[in-house]
Motif scaffolding. Structure first.
Motif, PDB file in Angstrom:
ATOM      1  N   TYR A  17     -18.397   4.488  -3.828  1.00 33.52           N
ATOM      2  CA  TYR A  17     -19.490   3.535  -4.052  1.00 33.52           C
ATOM      3  C   TYR A  17     -20.250   3.891  -5.325  1.00 33.52           C
ATOM      4  O   TYR A  17     -20.492   3.034  -6.181  1.00 33.52           O
ATOM      5  N   GLN A  18     -20.620   5.160  -5.440  1.00 32.55           N
ATOM      6  CA  GLN A  18     -21.349   5.602  -6.631  1.00 32.55           C
ATOM      7  C   GLN A  18     -20.513   5.381  -7.892  1.00 32.55           C
ATOM      8  O   GLN A  18     -21.031   4.952  -8.927  1.00 32.55           O
TER       9      GLN A  18
ATOM     10  N   VAL B  15     -20.397   1.615  -8.834  1.00 31.52           N
ATOM     11  CA  VAL B  15     -21.661   1.182  -9.451  1.00 31.52           C
ATOM     12  C   VAL B  15     -21.725   1.674 -10.896  1.00 31.52           C
ATOM     13  O   VAL B  15     -22.094   0.935 -11.811  1.00 31.52           O
ATOM     14  N   TYR B  16     -21.344   2.925 -11.107  1.00 34.59           N
ATOM     15  CA  TYR B  16     -21.383   3.520 -12.450  1.00 34.59           C
ATOM     16  C   TYR B  16     -20.400   2.833 -13.393  1.00 34.59           C
ATOM     17  O   TYR B  16     -20.689   2.637 -14.576  1.00 34.59           O
TER      18      TYR B  16
ATOM     19  N   GLN C 264     -18.766  12.216  -7.151  1.00 31.53           N
ATOM     20  CA  GLN C 264     -19.352  10.977  -6.661  1.00 31.53           C
ATOM     21  C   GLN C 264     -18.399  10.227  -5.739  1.00 31.53           C
ATOM     22  O   GLN C 264     -17.205  10.156  -6.023  1.00 31.53           O
ATOM     23  N   ASN C 265     -18.944   9.662  -4.663  1.00 30.41           N
ATOM     24  CA  ASN C 265     -18.099   8.870  -3.770  1.00 30.41           C
ATOM     25  C   ASN C 265     -17.717   7.549  -4.446  1.00 30.41           C
ATOM     26  O   ASN C 265     -18.215   7.221  -5.532  1.00 30.41           O
TER      27      ASN C 265
ATOM     28  N   MET D 283     -18.646   4.464   0.421  1.00 27.95           N
ATOM     29  CA  MET D 283     -19.356   5.742   0.455  1.00 27.95           C
ATOM     30  C   MET D 283     -18.579   6.794   1.247  1.00 27.95           C
ATOM     31  O   MET D 283     -18.715   7.997   0.998  1.00 27.95           O
TER      32      MET D 283
ATOM     33  N   LYS E 237     -14.657   9.996  -0.380  1.00 27.56           N
ATOM     34  CA  LYS E 237     -15.191  11.079  -1.219  1.00 27.56           C
ATOM     35  C   LYS E 237     -14.036  11.848  -1.867  1.00 27.56           C
ATOM     36  O   LYS E 237     -13.112  12.269  -1.174  1.00 27.56           O
TER      37      LYS E 237
ATOM     38  N   ARG F 240     -20.255  -1.362   1.051  1.00 28.35           N
ATOM     39  CA  ARG F 240     -20.911  -0.124   0.602  1.00 28.35           C
ATOM     40  C   ARG F 240     -20.578   1.067   1.499  1.00 28.35           C
ATOM     41  O   ARG F 240     -20.221   2.140   1.020  1.00 28.35           O
TER      42      ARG F 240
END
Length: 231
Positions: A89-90, A93-94, A86-87, A111, A114, A107
């Motif tokens: 950003y992901q 959020v997680y 996951q990058n 993103m 990576k 964002r």
């Protein structure tokens, strides 16, 4: 007293973080938000605090950057390694440390960060089971791959300097053993013989960073750099 000459902080500074979880993504998001002027760098000694210089009538309070050469926030480029693809950003959020209002303004920048494949051994962090992992036969192969990652990142992003920070999970404890950790030659021999008991993955990151001329910061209570071989 020995006089040290600190070179100017010129060009881009690459910050490569081991682990792209809650700690790393909060750090990255904070820097990206602060350099856009969307938040204040509260809590950052170098960016927000001042220090007293001089005494009496000569006393004044200066920012750290006015005393020693420091990279500007605009000069920082982030990279990372992680067992999950996951990058940033992901991952942010997680992690659920920051709110959407903190993350969304940066964002696109997040993103673009990576994770590279991690040098990983699940025996050292049993709660992790990602598939974004290097296929290395030995600890020495881990070192060589990580050295190449640092070289490639520095070249691709035009960085003058790179620093490596461990912000990954705490590994299982590796006690100091004089037969493997006392000298550099011993440590290198253990890496080349794939001694998985005495050489943790974090040691491979530290060794790779230091041999590439990059400062290494250990952000967990691992034995990693607390051995004479690393010193």
């Amino acid at each position: 007293m020995e006089q040290n000459i600190v070179r100017p902080a010129e060009g881009k500074l690459g910050i490569m973080v081991v682990g792209c979880g809650a700690v790393a993504t909060t750090f990255m998001t904070g820097v990206l938000m602060a350099r856009k002027g969307l938040t204040k760098p509260i809590g950052s000694m170098t960016q927000y605090d001042k220090i007293r210089v001089g005494r009496g009538d000569d006393k004044k309070y200066l920012h750290y950057k006015d005393i020693v050469p420091l990279a500007k926030l605009d000069d920082i480029v982030f990279g990372t390694w992680d067992v999950y693809p996951q990058n940033a950003y992901q991952a942010a959020v997680y992690a659920e440390v920051l709110k959407a209002k903190d993350i969304e303004p940066v964002r696109e920048e997040l993103m673009a960060i990576k994770p590279l494949k991690a040098a990983f051994d699940r025996n050292y962090a049993k709660r992790l089971d990602g598939d974004n992992v290097k296929d290395c036969k030995t600890r020495w192969e881990m070192v060589v791959e990580l050295q190449k990652d640092i070289q490639d990142f520095k070249r691709q992003h035009g960085c003058e300097r790179v620093v490596v920070i461990w912000a990954a999970s705490t590994e299982i404890y590796v006690p100091y053993d004089e037969a493997y950790h006392k000298t550099l030659a011993q440590l290198e021999a253990a890496m080349k013989s794939n001694d998985r008991e005495h050489v943790a993955p974090s040691m491979c990151y530290a060794y790779a960073a230091l041999t590439e001329g990059c400062p290494f910061i250990m952000g967990a209570p691992n034995t990693t750099v607390d051995i004479p071989a690393m010193w």
